[in-house]
Design an enzyme around this catalytic site. Structure first.
Site, short mmCIF file in Angstrom:
data_model
loop_
_atom_site.label_atom_id
_atom_site.label_comp_id
_atom_site.label_asym_id
_atom_site.label_seq_id
_atom_site.Cartn_x
_atom_site.Cartn_y
_atom_site.Cartn_z
N HIS A 202 119.35 75.83 2.44
CA HIS A 202 120.19 76.01 1.37
C HIS A 202 120.47 77.37 0.49
O HIS A 202 121.12 77.84 -0.02
CB HIS A 202 119.83 75.06 -0.07
CG HIS A 202 118.82 75.50 -0.64
ND1 HIS A 202 117.49 75.47 -0.07
CD2 HIS A 202 118.43 76.28 -1.78
CE1 HIS A 202 116.54 76.04 -0.93
NE2 HIS A 202 116.81 76.54 -1.96
C1 UD1 Z 1 118.79 77.62 -6.84
C2 UD1 Z 1 117.90 78.73 -6.74
C3 UD1 Z 1 117.04 78.67 -5.76
C4 UD1 Z 1 116.30 77.50 -5.56
C5 UD1 Z 1 117.34 76.37 -5.38
C6 UD1 Z 1 116.54 75.19 -5.29
C7 UD1 Z 1 118.77 80.93 -7.93
C8 UD1 Z 1 119.23 82.23 -7.80
N1 UD1 Z 1 118.49 80.11 -6.84
O1 UD1 Z 1 119.76 77.86 -5.79
O2 UD1 Z 1 115.94 79.76 -5.77
O3 UD1 Z 1 115.70 77.65 -4.21
O4 UD1 Z 1 118.00 76.57 -6.84
O5 UD1 Z 1 117.80 73.99 -4.80
O6 UD1 Z 1 118.60 80.42 -9.25
N2 UD1 Z 1 125.71 72.72 -6.88
C9 UD1 Z 1 126.05 71.53 -6.93
N3 UD1 Z 1 125.40 70.57 -7.73
C10 UD1 Z 1 124.01 70.65 -8.31
C11 UD1 Z 1 123.50 71.86 -8.30
C12 UD1 Z 1 124.33 72.95 -7.24
O7 UD1 Z 1 127.22 71.14 -6.59
O8 UD1 Z 1 123.63 69.79 -8.72
C13 UD1 Z 1 126.33 73.66 -6.08
C14 UD1 Z 1 126.85 74.72 -7.44
O9 UD1 Z 1 127.92 74.32 -8.05
C15 UD1 Z 1 126.77 76.04 -6.47
C16 UD1 Z 1 125.94 75.90 -5.22
O10 UD1 Z 1 125.54 74.38 -5.38
O11 UD1 Z 1 128.20 76.07 -6.00
C17 UD1 Z 1 124.66 76.69 -5.45
O12 UD1 Z 1 123.99 76.36 -6.87
P1 UD1 Z 1 123.12 77.43 -7.49
O13 UD1 Z 1 122.44 76.69 -8.88
O14 UD1 Z 1 124.01 78.52 -8.03
O15 UD1 Z 1 121.83 77.94 -6.62
P2 UD1 Z 1 121.08 77.10 -5.66
O16 UD1 Z 1 121.44 77.26 -4.21
O17 UD1 Z 1 120.81 75.83 -6.09
#
Ligand code: UD1
Length: 356
Positions: A202
């Protein structure tokens, strides 16, 4: 003592579950939990609260799916308002996400001491948003709870001996969680083959680079021809795979929805090996005595690599496949207690109580 806890992303729910349990057992402490909303899908958030009995957050800020600056900025603004209302003695943050940084910044600007759980970790890769988050969070924290001796050493090298803060080797709260939940594991609803490798992917550095993503997927496809690979997909990875038209071309590469913690424990117990770019899963592989290939060029958990239970596979297909074969063809020896004794949460709470 009044604690204001900020959580928002999946790994933080697991860490907070153990610390909040220690807090709940102590009548002298009052905890207010705020969920930033960073993770919001049911299987990325709600399931953890339901299954791990984490106290319900008082507020959910519902801030997610934004660029890093906007996400952190909005969290900062709203957390500041809540901290002003709640007037806590200490603000507790976990790990290295945008939610961690926002909580730490909001508190330190209001001169409320910050307690950082999982302090001192470094990848030395400033392109990772997590590295930026953790360096800044450490610098403005008053209580730095380090999971490893290596983390303590990192802080010492950065001159923390001369800062007005408390650096504590608490051990790792994720080890507390693994011990507590080990016998509460639940098999995933989808079912899994008898022998398999558990994989996750991820990190932005892997998912956002099409070449890397393709190369890692090729490695998964190749390995899955020898042993099934079960891959619970983070929503970020699923979205990018769909966008890039990336296909799974082996029916032994089994893609699933994100799994809850109790299902992950079951997968960890039953798998033969782990391949991941997650920090938490690297350690969980060790807790359950499974060799791990890290899909990055560096790791914060260097003691795993140094002791031979973790190999850095990076994103190069042949390096990952070689690491898989090397683990498969030899026994792995697991050293004891790299992450404390399973009482990190207690130590953290006891330490804080001495000050309030
Ligand atoms: C975040 C953390 C990372 C951690 C990870 C655990 C930061 C910079 N990164 O990364 O350190 O390892 O969480 O999982 O804070 N999304 C969904 N549904 C959700 C959650 C996320 O669709 O429930 C999508 C978001 O809309 C976005 C992408 O996933 O498009 C990334 O989500 P984001 O919260 O920005 O960071 P993570 O990659 O989850």
């Amino acid at each position: 003592m009044k604690i204001f806890t900020v959580i928002g992303a999946r790994p933080q729910f697991i860490k907070a579950a153990t610390v909040s349990r220690a807090i709940e057992n102590d009548e002298s402490i009052n905890e207010t939990i705020v969920h930033t909303g960073q993770h919001f899908d049911d299987n990325m958030s709600r399931v953890f609260f339901d299954e791990l009995n984490i106290p319900r957050p008082l507020h959910n800020l519902d801030i997610h799916s934004l660029n890093h600056g906007a996400m952190t900025g909005r969290m900062l603004e709203q957390l500041e308002e809540l901290i002003l209302i709640e007037k806590p003695d200490v603000v507790l943050v976990y790990g290295d996400t945008n939610s961690t940084l926002a909580g730490a910044l909001a508190a330190s600007k209001l001169h409320i001491p910050v307690a950082h759980v999982e302090a001192g970790l470094r990848s030395f890769n400033m392109y990772m948003p997590e590295e930026v988050n953790r360096i800044i969070t450490d610098r403005i924290s008053t209580f730095l709870f380090c999971p490893t001796t290596e983390a303590i050493e990192n802080l010492r090298k950065e001159g923390f001996d001369y800062n007005t803060c408390h650096v504590v080797n608490s051990g790792d709260v994720m080890y507390d969680a693994a011990l507590y939940y080990a016998d509460k594991a639940k098999a995933p609803a989808t079912g899994v083959p008898e022998n398999f490798i558990l994989a996750t992917l991820h990190r932005a550095e892997n998912t956002d680079d099409p070449q890397r993503l393709t190369s890692i997927f090729e490695a998964f496809n190749t390995i899955s021809k020898e042993i099934p690979v079960v891959l619970p997909l983070h929503p970020r990875t699923r979205k990018i795979m769909e966008k890039n038209g990336l296909k799974n071309n082996s029916d032994q590469l089994i893609l699933t929805e994100p799994q809850g913690y109790l299902q992950m424990i079951s997968l960890l117990k039953n798998c033969k090996m782990v391949m991941t770019d997650s920090g938490g899963l690297q350690k969980e592989a060790y807790f359950f005595r499974k060799p791990c290939i890290t899909l990055r060029n560096e790791t914060e958990w260097v003691e795993l690599v140094n002791s031979g239970v973790n190999k850095l596979g990076g994103f190069d297909k042949s390096v990952i496949v070689d690491a898989f074969r090397s683990f498969r063809n030899s026994d792995t020896f697991f050293p004891e207690n790299l992450y404390g004794n399973g009482d990190a949460s207690q130590k953290i709470i006891q330490f804080l109580k001495e000050f309030y």
